[in-house]
Design a protein around this motif. Structure first.
Motif, mmCIF file in Angstrom:
data_model
loop_
_atom_site.group_PDB
_atom_site.id
_atom_site.type_symbol
_atom_site.label_atom_id
_atom_site.label_comp_id
_atom_site.label_asym_id
_atom_site.label_seq_id
_atom_site.Cartn_x
_atom_site.Cartn_y
_atom_site.Cartn_z
ATOM 1 N N MET A 1 0.845 -1.190 0.000
ATOM 2 C CA MET A 1 0.000 0.000 0.000
ATOM 3 C C MET A 1 0.881 1.240 0.000
ATOM 4 S SD MET A 1 -3.040 1.094 2.666
ATOM 5 C CE MET A 1 -1.938 1.500 4.009
ATOM 6 N N SER A 2 0.679 2.139 -0.989
ATOM 7 C CA SER A 2 1.472 3.359 -1.076
ATOM 8 C C SER A 2 0.842 4.516 -0.330
ATOM 9 C CB SER A 2 1.677 3.746 -2.550
ATOM 10 O OG SER A 2 0.443 4.027 -3.176
ATOM 11 N N GLY A 3 -0.427 4.398 0.061
ATOM 12 C CA GLY A 3 -1.079 5.416 0.862
ATOM 13 C C GLY A 3 -1.446 6.674 0.106
ATOM 14 N N ARG A 4 -1.771 6.557 -1.168
ATOM 15 C CA ARG A 4 -2.111 7.743 -1.965
ATOM 16 C C ARG A 4 -3.396 8.424 -1.492
ATOM 17 N NH1 ARG A 4 -1.625 6.411 -8.236
ATOM 18 N NH2 ARG A 4 -1.928 4.241 -7.628
ATOM 19 N N LEU A 5 -4.232 7.705 -0.755
ATOM 20 C CA LEU A 5 -5.463 8.295 -0.218
ATOM 21 C C LEU A 5 -5.488 8.241 1.309
ATOM 22 C CD1 LEU A 5 -8.146 6.912 -2.737
ATOM 23 C CD2 LEU A 5 -6.976 9.118 -2.782
ATOM 24 N N GLN A 6 -4.320 8.227 1.915
ATOM 25 C CA GLN A 6 -4.222 8.132 3.365
ATOM 26 C C GLN A 6 -5.005 9.242 4.050
ATOM 27 O OE1 GLN A 6 -2.201 5.532 4.443
ATOM 28 N NE2 GLN A 6 -2.910 5.807 6.531
ATOM 29 N N HIS A 7 -5.810 8.872 5.038
ATOM 30 C CA HIS A 7 -6.618 9.790 5.850
ATOM 31 C C HIS A 7 -7.806 10.385 5.093
ATOM 32 C CE1 HIS A 7 -3.441 9.440 8.749
ATOM 33 N NE2 HIS A 7 -2.570 10.084 7.985
ATOM 34 N N ARG A 8 -8.017 10.007 3.858
ATOM 35 C CA ARG A 8 -9.103 10.601 3.081
ATOM 36 C C ARG A 8 -10.373 9.759 3.210
ATOM 37 N NH1 ARG A 8 -6.036 13.538 -1.640
ATOM 38 N NH2 ARG A 8 -4.215 14.178 -0.414
ATOM 39 N N VAL A 9 -11.472 10.383 2.825
ATOM 40 C CA VAL A 9 -12.775 9.730 2.884
ATOM 41 C C VAL A 9 -13.367 9.723 1.480
ATOM 42 C CG1 VAL A 9 -15.107 9.844 3.824
ATOM 43 C CG2 VAL A 9 -13.145 10.456 5.265
ATOM 44 N N ALA A 10 -13.798 8.550 1.039
ATOM 45 C CA ALA A 10 -14.364 8.407 -0.303
ATOM 46 C C ALA A 10 -15.763 7.816 -0.233
ATOM 47 C CB ALA A 10 -13.473 7.516 -1.167
ATOM 48 N N LEU A 11 -16.666 8.393 -0.994
ATOM 49 C CA LEU A 11 -18.015 7.863 -1.170
ATOM 50 C C LEU A 11 -18.127 7.371 -2.600
ATOM 51 C CD1 LEU A 11 -21.334 9.680 -0.119
ATOM 52 C CD2 LEU A 11 -21.163 8.255 -2.160
ATOM 53 N N ILE A 12 -18.538 6.118 -2.759
ATOM 54 C CA ILE A 12 -18.616 5.505 -4.088
ATOM 55 C C ILE A 12 -20.018 4.954 -4.286
ATOM 56 C CG2 ILE A 12 -17.701 3.705 -5.610
ATOM 57 C CD1 ILE A 12 -15.057 3.918 -4.086
ATOM 58 N N THR A 13 -20.706 5.417 -5.334
ATOM 59 C CA THR A 13 -22.019 4.867 -5.664
ATOM 60 C C THR A 13 -21.855 3.722 -6.657
ATOM 61 O OG1 THR A 13 -22.465 6.385 -7.526
ATOM 62 C CG2 THR A 13 -23.067 7.131 -5.301
ATOM 63 N N GLY A 14 -22.835 2.839 -6.655
ATOM 64 C CA GLY A 14 -22.704 1.632 -7.481
ATOM 65 C C GLY A 14 -21.580 0.753 -6.990
ATOM 66 N N ALA A 15 -21.371 0.744 -5.665
ATOM 67 C CA ALA A 15 -20.209 0.061 -5.075
ATOM 68 C C ALA A 15 -20.422 -1.426 -4.858
ATOM 69 C CB ALA A 15 -19.851 0.722 -3.743
ATOM 70 N N GLY A 16 -21.593 -1.932 -5.219
ATOM 71 C CA GLY A 16 -21.870 -3.342 -4.976
ATOM 72 C C GLY A 16 -21.311 -4.296 -6.004
ATOM 73 N N SER A 17 -20.828 -3.759 -7.130
ATOM 74 C CA SER A 17 -20.305 -4.631 -8.189
ATOM 75 C C SER A 17 -19.476 -3.795 -9.158
ATOM 76 C CB SER A 17 -21.446 -5.320 -8.946
ATOM 77 O OG SER A 17 -22.260 -4.360 -9.605
ATOM 78 N N GLY A 18 -18.807 -4.477 -10.084
ATOM 79 C CA GLY A 18 -18.132 -3.816 -11.189
ATOM 80 C C GLY A 18 -17.116 -2.774 -10.775
ATOM 81 N N ILE A 19 -17.113 -1.644 -11.490
ATOM 82 C CA ILE A 19 -16.143 -0.579 -11.248
ATOM 83 C C ILE A 19 -16.228 -0.085 -9.811
ATOM 84 C CG2 ILE A 19 -15.433 1.745 -11.900
ATOM 85 C CD1 ILE A 19 -16.581 1.207 -14.684
ATOM 86 N N GLY A 20 -17.445 0.067 -9.301
ATOM 87 C CA GLY A 20 -17.615 0.593 -7.953
ATOM 88 C C GLY A 20 -17.012 -0.294 -6.892
ATOM 89 N N LEU A 21 -17.193 -1.586 -7.018
ATOM 90 C CA LEU A 21 -16.640 -2.526 -6.041
ATOM 91 C C LEU A 21 -15.120 -2.561 -6.122
ATOM 92 C CD1 LEU A 21 -16.941 -4.700 -3.888
ATOM 93 C CD2 LEU A 21 -17.354 -6.366 -5.720
ATOM 94 N N GLU A 22 -14.576 -2.659 -7.334
ATOM 95 C CA GLU A 22 -13.124 -2.684 -7.488
ATOM 96 C C GLU A 22 -12.503 -1.388 -6.973
ATOM 97 O OE1 GLU A 22 -11.297 -5.156 -8.333
ATOM 98 O OE2 GLU A 22 -12.633 -6.539 -9.399
ATOM 99 N N SER A 23 -13.162 -0.264 -7.230
ATOM 100 C CA SER A 23 -12.642 1.023 -6.764
ATOM 101 C C SER A 23 -12.676 1.105 -5.246
ATOM 102 C CB SER A 23 -13.443 2.171 -7.368
ATOM 103 O OG SER A 23 -13.321 2.191 -8.770
#
Length: 284
Positions: A1-23
């Motif tokens: 893990m390089s920590g490019r999003l360390q301490h950040r908060v992300a909200l992802i819609t469509g997160a149950g499958s496909g691009i959203g889940l992988e992201s």
């Protein structure tokens, strides 16, 4: 893990499958706390459980969210801020490609309206409430956190060049996403809020494979792909990570095209693909 999003908060819609889940999994791997939103709560919860198991140093929460309903999107953003204290990344990824979406003569108005409600209006609401939240982000210089943030809107290559298989409502909705993203990027650039569109090419995801439900439809797409294969969701997730992170700090208002060369091709070479697709994170 390089920590490019360390301490950040992300909200992802469509997160149950496909691009959203992988992201979701990839962003967590890079140190972000994740709010996984999907109309399919079971799928989103599966992703949250996977993240919690693999990356216990971050927090992942799943909630049900129908992006065709403004109150659901507002609640999702409010939940992210309540649970994590801020919102740094909004990935408006949820969308539909209805199997009855066709050409101008055959597409029913109800299919058009449903597609616009989810694919375009849902992205508008996601941008609206994310912008309001990002304006309020507290600054913590020690952690590299400031006001502002990154909003990523999933569009499509068909918004740039049209589709070989008729899908008028989908194409029009994604064109709207591009135009809206560009305008919002200009309006909010001085606030430190970046907005970019992600334009995937044809992917081997349930969304597209359910639409390309005959061999004839699949081959009509495949003939335009220089790499000789459909893309994978993880490849789009890696592009989204770039747009979410400070690696893209001087990018806003762009149409970030990740399509295997499709939009640059006039004709394609024949033969088998040379490079295999990368492995999924979510399914390993």
């Amino acid at each position: 893990m390089s920590g490019r999003l360390q301490h950040r908060v992300a909200l992802i819609t469509g997160a149950g499958s496909g691009i959203g889940l992988e992201s979701s999994v990839l962003f967590a791997q890079e140190g972000a706390h994740i709010l996984l939103c999907d109309i399919n709560l079971q799928g989103a919860q599966k992703g949250a459980d996977l993240i919690s198991e693999r990356y216990p140093q971050v927090k992942a929460i799943a909630i049900k969210c129908d992006v065709s309903k403004e109150e659901d999107i507002k609640n999702a953003v409010d939940t992210a801020v309540k649970e994590f204290g801020r919102l740094d990344v909004m990935f408006n990824n949820a969308g539909i490609m209805h199997p009855q979406d066709d050409n101008a003569l055959n597409t029913e108005e109800s299919i058009w309206d449903l597609t616009m409600q989810i694919n375009l209006k849902g992205v508008w609401w996601g941008c609206k409430y994310a912008i309001l939240a990002m304006r309020q982000n507290p600054t913590d210089v020690s952690k590299g956190l400031h006001t502002g943030g990154s909003i990523i809107n999933t569009a499509s290559f068909v918004a740039l060049m049209g589709a070989a298989t008729p899908q008028l409502a989908y194409t029009a909705s994604k064109g709207g996403v591009l135009a809206m993203t560009r305008e919002l990027a200009m309006v909010h650039a001085r606030e430190g809020i970046r907005l970019n569109s992600l334009c995937p090419g044809p992917l081997k995801t349930p969304l597209l494979m359910d639409f390309l439900n005959t061999e004839e439809k699949r081959q009509r797409r495949m003939v335009h792909l220089p790499m000789g294969r459909f893309g994978e969701a993880i490849e789009q997730a890696k592009a989204a990570l770039f747009l979410a992170s400070d690696d893209s700090s001087y990018m806003t208002g762009t149409d970030f095209t990740v399509d295997g060369g499709l939009s640059s091709a006039y004709v394609t070479a024949t033969g088998e693909p040379i490079l295999p697709p990368p492995p999924s994170l979510a399914n390993n």
